[in-house]
Write a protein that holds these residues in place. Structure first.
Motif, PDB file in Angstrom:
ATOM      1  N   TRP A   1       0.828  -1.203   0.000  1.00  0.00           N
ATOM      2  CA  TRP A   1       0.000   0.000   0.000  1.00  0.00           C
ATOM      3  C   TRP A   1       0.864   1.256   0.000  1.00  0.00           C
ATOM      4  N   ARG A   2       1.895   1.286   0.823  1.00  0.00           N
ATOM      5  CA  ARG A   2       2.789   2.443   0.857  1.00  0.00           C
ATOM      6  C   ARG A   2       3.568   2.598  -0.438  1.00  0.00           C
ATOM      7  N   VAL A   3       3.994   1.487  -1.011  1.00  0.00           N
ATOM      8  CA  VAL A   3       4.702   1.551  -2.290  1.00  0.00           C
ATOM      9  C   VAL A   3       3.788   2.153  -3.354  1.00  0.00           C
ATOM     10  N   TYR A   4       2.527   1.722  -3.367  1.00  0.00           N
ATOM     11  CA  TYR A   4       1.554   2.277  -4.305  1.00  0.00           C
ATOM     12  C   TYR A   4       1.395   3.778  -4.076  1.00  0.00           C
ATOM     13  N   LEU A   5       1.212   4.205  -2.832  1.00  0.00           N
ATOM     14  CA  LEU A   5       1.009   5.621  -2.540  1.00  0.00           C
ATOM     15  C   LEU A   5       2.214   6.456  -2.946  1.00  0.00           C
ATOM     16  N   TYR A   6       3.412   5.968  -2.636  1.00  0.00           N
ATOM     17  CA  TYR A   6       4.623   6.700  -3.031  1.00  0.00           C
ATOM     18  C   TYR A   6       4.769   6.746  -4.553  1.00  0.00           C
ATOM     19  N   ALA A   7       4.481   5.652  -5.229  1.00  0.00           N
ATOM     20  CA  ALA A   7       4.626   5.610  -6.688  1.00  0.00           C
ATOM     21  C   ALA A   7       3.643   6.567  -7.367  1.00  0.00           C
ATOM     22  N   VAL A   8       2.388   6.532  -6.942  1.00  0.00           N
ATOM     23  CA  VAL A   8       1.392   7.420  -7.541  1.00  0.00           C
ATOM     24  C   VAL A   8       1.712   8.876  -7.214  1.00  0.00           C
ATOM     25  N   SER A   9       2.155   9.140  -5.994  1.00  0.00           N
ATOM     26  CA  SER A   9       2.538  10.504  -5.628  1.00  0.00           C
ATOM     27  C   SER A   9       3.686  11.002  -6.491  1.00  0.00           C
ATOM     28  N   PHE A  10       4.670  10.155  -6.698  1.00  0.00           N
ATOM     29  CA  PHE A  10       5.831  10.529  -7.510  1.00  0.00           C
ATOM     30  C   PHE A  10       5.418  10.804  -8.951  1.00  0.00           C
ATOM     31  N   ILE A  11       4.617   9.925  -9.537  1.00  0.00           N
ATOM     32  CA  ILE A  11       4.189  10.090 -10.931  1.00  0.00           C
ATOM     33  C   ILE A  11       3.328  11.347 -11.082  1.00  0.00           C
ATOM     34  N   ALA A  12       2.429  11.583 -10.136  1.00  0.00           N
ATOM     35  CA  ALA A  12       1.568  12.769 -10.202  1.00  0.00           C
ATOM     36  C   ALA A  12       2.398  14.043 -10.075  1.00  0.00           C
ATOM     37  N   LEU A  13       3.419  14.025  -9.241  1.00  0.00           N
ATOM     38  CA  LEU A  13       4.280  15.192  -9.099  1.00  0.00           C
ATOM     39  C   LEU A  13       5.074  15.439 -10.374  1.00  0.00           C
ATOM     40  N   ILE A  14       5.534  14.392 -11.028  1.00  0.00           N
ATOM     41  CA  ILE A  14       6.247  14.539 -12.295  1.00  0.00           C
ATOM     42  C   ILE A  14       5.317  15.114 -13.368  1.00  0.00           C
ATOM     43  N   VAL A  15       4.065  14.663 -13.405  1.00  0.00           N
ATOM     44  CA  VAL A  15       3.093  15.190 -14.366  1.00  0.00           C
ATOM     45  C   VAL A  15       2.860  16.679 -14.109  1.00  0.00           C
ATOM     46  N   ALA A  16       2.713  17.059 -12.843  1.00  0.00           N
ATOM     47  CA  ALA A  16       2.497  18.471 -12.508  1.00  0.00           C
ATOM     48  C   ALA A  16       3.710  19.317 -12.882  1.00  0.00           C
ATOM     49  N   ILE A  17       4.898  18.798 -12.658  1.00  0.00           N
ATOM     50  CA  ILE A  17       6.114  19.532 -13.010  1.00  0.00           C
ATOM     51  C   ILE A  17       6.223  19.691 -14.528  1.00  0.00           C
ATOM     52  N   ALA A  18       5.908  18.642 -15.274  1.00  0.00           N
ATOM     53  CA  ALA A  18       5.948  18.727 -16.740  1.00  0.00           C
ATOM     54  C   ALA A  18       4.953  19.771 -17.254  1.00  0.00           C
ATOM     55  N   GLY A  19       3.770  19.802 -16.674  1.00  0.00           N
ATOM     56  CA  GLY A  19       2.789  20.819 -17.060  1.00  0.00           C
ATOM     57  C   GLY A  19       3.263  22.219 -16.723  1.00  0.00           C
TER      58      GLY A  19
END
Length: 81
Positions: free
Chosen positions: A9-27
């Motif tokens: 569960w924590r791995v999932y939360l960290y992975a999704v958080s990381f990917i979402a942050l990368i998407v926001a930074i790219a935007g």
């Protein structure tokens, strides 16, 4: 008692958080590029032409959705601790 350790569960939360942050930074990078194009280096034009930036809506959506998804998953991670 909160389990100490890396669970799926924590791995999932960290992975999704990381990917979402990368998407926001790219935007945000795209928005900065558009702002530079509009305000600092506008293209020379012999006559006024309405400007349309097709990247603008997608960039705004990336920032908004990325930050919302990141914030939600980060909030869930903070509740875990």
């Amino acid at each position: 008692m909160v389990p100490e350790g890396l669970t799926a569960w924590r791995v999932y939360l960290y992975a999704v958080s990381f990917i979402a942050l990368i998407v926001a930074i790219a935007g945000a990078v795209n928005l900065i590029a558009i702002a530079i194009e509009v305000f600092i280096y506008p293209p020379p034009q012999p006559y006024p032409v309405p400007q349309y930036y097709p990247e603008l809506p997608g960039s705004v959506a990336q920032v908004v959705v990325g930050l919302v998804v990141w914030g939600y998953h980060w909030m869930l991670l903070k509740k875990e601790h």
